[in-house]
Design a protein around this motif. Structure first.
Motif, PDB file in Angstrom:
ATOM      1  N   PHE A 111      11.322   6.660 -12.587  1.00  0.00           N
ATOM      2  CA  PHE A 111      12.494   7.351 -13.124  1.00  0.00           C
ATOM      3  C   PHE A 111      12.070   8.067 -14.403  1.00  0.00           C
ATOM      4  N   ILE A 112      12.445   9.327 -14.544  1.00  0.00           N
ATOM      5  CA  ILE A 112      12.179  10.101 -15.761  1.00  0.00           C
ATOM      6  C   ILE A 112      13.535  10.566 -16.271  1.00  0.00           C
ATOM      7  N   LEU A 113      13.988  10.026 -17.408  1.00  0.00           N
ATOM      8  CA  LEU A 113      15.390  10.154 -17.793  1.00  0.00           C
ATOM      9  C   LEU A 113      15.569  10.629 -19.228  1.00  0.00           C
ATOM     10  N   GLY A 114      16.098  11.825 -19.369  1.00  0.00           N
ATOM     11  CA  GLY A 114      16.473  12.340 -20.689  1.00  0.00           C
ATOM     12  C   GLY A 114      15.312  12.748 -21.548  1.00  0.00           C
ATOM     13  N   VAL A 115      14.204  13.191 -20.933  1.00  0.00           N
ATOM     14  CA  VAL A 115      13.039  13.565 -21.733  1.00  0.00           C
ATOM     15  C   VAL A 115      13.161  15.010 -22.212  1.00  0.00           C
ATOM     16  N   GLY A 116      12.412  15.309 -23.268  1.00  0.00           N
ATOM     17  CA  GLY A 116      12.288  16.676 -23.746  1.00  0.00           C
ATOM     18  C   GLY A 116      10.839  17.084 -23.670  1.00  0.00           C
ATOM     19  N   GLY A 117      10.598  18.377 -23.492  1.00  0.00           N
ATOM     20  CA  GLY A 117       9.204  18.787 -23.391  1.00  0.00           C
ATOM     21  C   GLY A 117       9.025  20.283 -23.358  1.00  0.00           C
ATOM     22  N   GLY A 118       7.755  20.658 -23.252  1.00  0.00           N
ATOM     23  CA  GLY A 118       7.375  22.049 -23.256  1.00  0.00           C
ATOM     24  C   GLY A 118       7.448  22.634 -24.653  1.00  0.00           C
ATOM     25  N   PRO A 119       6.609  23.605 -24.976  1.00  0.00           N
ATOM     26  CA  PRO A 119       5.539  24.100 -24.117  1.00  0.00           C
ATOM     27  C   PRO A 119       4.351  23.143 -24.080  1.00  0.00           C
ATOM     28  N   ILE A 120       3.582  23.229 -22.997  1.00  0.00           N
ATOM     29  CA  ILE A 120       2.376  22.410 -22.837  1.00  0.00           C
ATOM     30  C   ILE A 120       1.217  23.357 -22.539  1.00  0.00           C
ATOM     31  N   THR A 121       0.334  23.514 -23.479  1.00  0.00           N
ATOM     32  CA  THR A 121      -0.768  24.469 -23.287  1.00  0.00           C
ATOM     33  C   THR A 121      -1.919  23.856 -22.499  1.00  0.00           C
ATOM     34  N   SER A 122      -2.029  22.543 -22.489  1.00  0.00           N
ATOM     35  CA  SER A 122      -3.102  21.876 -21.741  1.00  0.00           C
ATOM     36  C   SER A 122      -2.776  21.874 -20.249  1.00  0.00           C
ATOM     37  N   ARG A 123      -3.591  22.558 -19.443  1.00  0.00           N
ATOM     38  CA  ARG A 123      -3.365  22.579 -18.003  1.00  0.00           C
ATOM     39  C   ARG A 123      -3.507  21.189 -17.403  1.00  0.00           C
ATOM     40  N   PHE A 124      -4.392  20.398 -17.984  1.00  0.00           N
ATOM     41  CA  PHE A 124      -4.619  19.036 -17.500  1.00  0.00           C
ATOM     42  C   PHE A 124      -3.350  18.200 -17.652  1.00  0.00           C
ATOM     43  N   LEU A 125      -2.771  18.187 -18.841  1.00  0.00           N
ATOM     44  CA  LEU A 125      -1.545  17.424 -19.065  1.00  0.00           C
ATOM     45  C   LEU A 125      -0.384  18.003 -18.263  1.00  0.00           C
ATOM     46  N   ARG A 126      -0.327  19.311 -18.193  1.00  0.00           N
ATOM     47  CA  ARG A 126       0.750  19.958 -17.443  1.00  0.00           C
ATOM     48  C   ARG A 126       0.728  19.522 -15.980  1.00  0.00           C
ATOM     49  N   LYS A 127      -0.462  19.478 -15.400  1.00  0.00           N
ATOM     50  CA  LYS A 127      -0.598  19.085 -13.994  1.00  0.00           C
ATOM     51  C   LYS A 127      -0.117  17.658 -13.776  1.00  0.00           C
ATOM     52  N   ILE A 128      -0.466  16.765 -14.702  1.00  0.00           N
ATOM     53  CA  ILE A 128      -0.051  15.360 -14.585  1.00  0.00           C
ATOM     54  C   ILE A 128       1.467  15.236 -14.686  1.00  0.00           C
ATOM     55  N   MET A 129       2.063  15.909 -15.668  1.00  0.00           N
ATOM     56  CA  MET A 129       3.511  15.812 -15.858  1.00  0.00           C
ATOM     57  C   MET A 129       4.265  16.382 -14.660  1.00  0.00           C
ATOM     58  N   VAL A 130       3.800  17.522 -14.154  1.00  0.00           N
ATOM     59  CA  VAL A 130       4.441  18.131 -12.984  1.00  0.00           C
ATOM     60  C   VAL A 130       4.363  17.188 -11.785  1.00  0.00           C
TER      61      VAL A 130
END
Length: 360
Positions: A111-130
């Motif tokens: 469950f991912i609930l009420g998070v805030g985020g972006g921008p993410i410049t790291s493609r590595f981290l972006r891929k994991i979060m997506v």
């Protein structure tokens, strides 16, 4: 019995993150036939400050975590919004995502609930979060901007836009203020200290002079200053902000943050709140206080004030002058924020979705 593990920024004393942990832990405890724990990931796991507040004394190993049934990413801003360097990205990965990726590979509910985020410049981290969002049972984010970032990063599934969970802290949820005596004959202005040198200097030079003028013109107000994480009197008195105030100790009161709910109880006694960070302002808004915001974060704070229809209250600290600060205080000091019932409903959704655990 289902074993649920909560994950987020739990190794800190930071006001907002501790408030989130209270809300998510207590909600999970209400679920039938559920055992609730916090992820323990070396020095990044649940810290002593939060353990004490929750009277939580359990410990689970990495092996225990991987054998648990459900992972809950509680609210927080850790899905983005930090300076991108190799070392910082590596720490971010180890702190928030290394253990959870292993859990994800087992195909267990997330469950991912009420998070805030972006921008993410790291493609590595972006891929994991997506990837985590794609596999989650449900995903809610606290603002449209976070949703749009992740949609642009490649998330195809539905992302619900709610709002910040900390807005659930209404006056009737708070304990009485203890150990700090306020003058009952005065109204109270709270000035939020930031002891990071760069921002301390900006507050001292741009915000303190208008605050002093306000106090001189409004003798019915006094001043309370304090931080939103653990500090001490010596550090506060050594700050440029405190020195710039130039006030005697019997005129300005220093509040030492030691407990998140007590700090919220203090904010509930304030009439005006001037802050450079997010959750002091959010809790102030939820409690119906007049809030003036001069944030140093690039995006997240101003997103919030736009969301509640109060964009004019928040101006980035690099854009202000003493004259502009004085105008902001004059404009808003007698205008408390009134959140719409819909905002509270959206905040509650971040917790009510945990009830889906019962159906797994």
């Amino acid at each position: 019995m289902k074993k649920v593990v909560i994950h987020g920024a739990t190794n800190t004393s930071n006001f907002g993150d501790i408030l989130f942990a209270h809300l998510f832990y207590k909600k999970c405890l209400t679920l039938p036939d559920v055992q609730v724990d916090f992820l323990q990931n070396g020095k990044y796991g649940i810290g002593d400050f939060l353990r004490k507040e929750l009277s939580y004394d359990r410990s689970i190993s990495n092996s225990d975590f991987l054998k648990s049934d459900v992972l809950v990413f509680m609210s927080g801003g850790y899905f983005g919004e930090h300076e991108s360097t190799f070392i910082r990205n590596l720490r971010w990965y180890v702190r928030y995502f290394l253990p959870t990726v292993r859990f994800q590979k087992k195909g267990k509910p997330i469950f991912i609930l009420g998070v805030g985020g972006g921008p993410i410049t790291s493609r590595f981290l972006r891929k994991i979060m997506v990837s985590l969002m794609e596999d989650a049972v449900c995903v809610t984010v606290r603002d449209e901007e976070t949703r749009d970032y992740f949609k642009n990063y490649g998330v195809k599934r539905e992302i619900l836009v709610t709002t910040d969970t900390a807005q659930l802290y209404t006056p009737n949820m708070l304990p009485p203020l203890e150990g700090f005596l306020l003058n009952s004959q005065k109204k109270h202005l709270f000035l939020h200290l930031n002891l990071i040198r760069e921002f301390d200097n900006l507050v001292a030079t741009k915000i303190v002079p208008p605050v002093i003028r306000f106090l001189e013109e409004h003798e019915d107000y006094d001043l309370v200053i304090g931080c939103d994480s653990v500090s001490n009197v010596d550090r506060i008195k050594d700050s440029m902000t405190y020195k710039a105030l130039g006030l005697k100790e019997d005129i300005v009161q220093i509040y030492l943050y030691k407990d998140s709910l007590q700090f919220a109880a203090l904010l509930n006694q304030m009439n005006v709140i001037i802050t450079t960070k997010l959750h002091v302002g959010i809790v102030g808004a939820a409690l119906g206080k007049s809030v003036v915001s001069f944030p140093f974060h690039k995006e997240k704070t101003q997103r919030y004030y736009r969301q509640i229809g109060e964009a004019g209250r928040s101006i980035h600290i690099t854009q202000i002058t003493p004259e502009l600060v004085e105008e902001q205080i004059r404009t808003y000091y007698d205008k408390p924020i009134a959140l719409s019932p819909h905002i509270y409903e959206l905040a509650e959704m971040n917790l009510s979705l945990l009830e889906k655990i019962n159906d797994l």
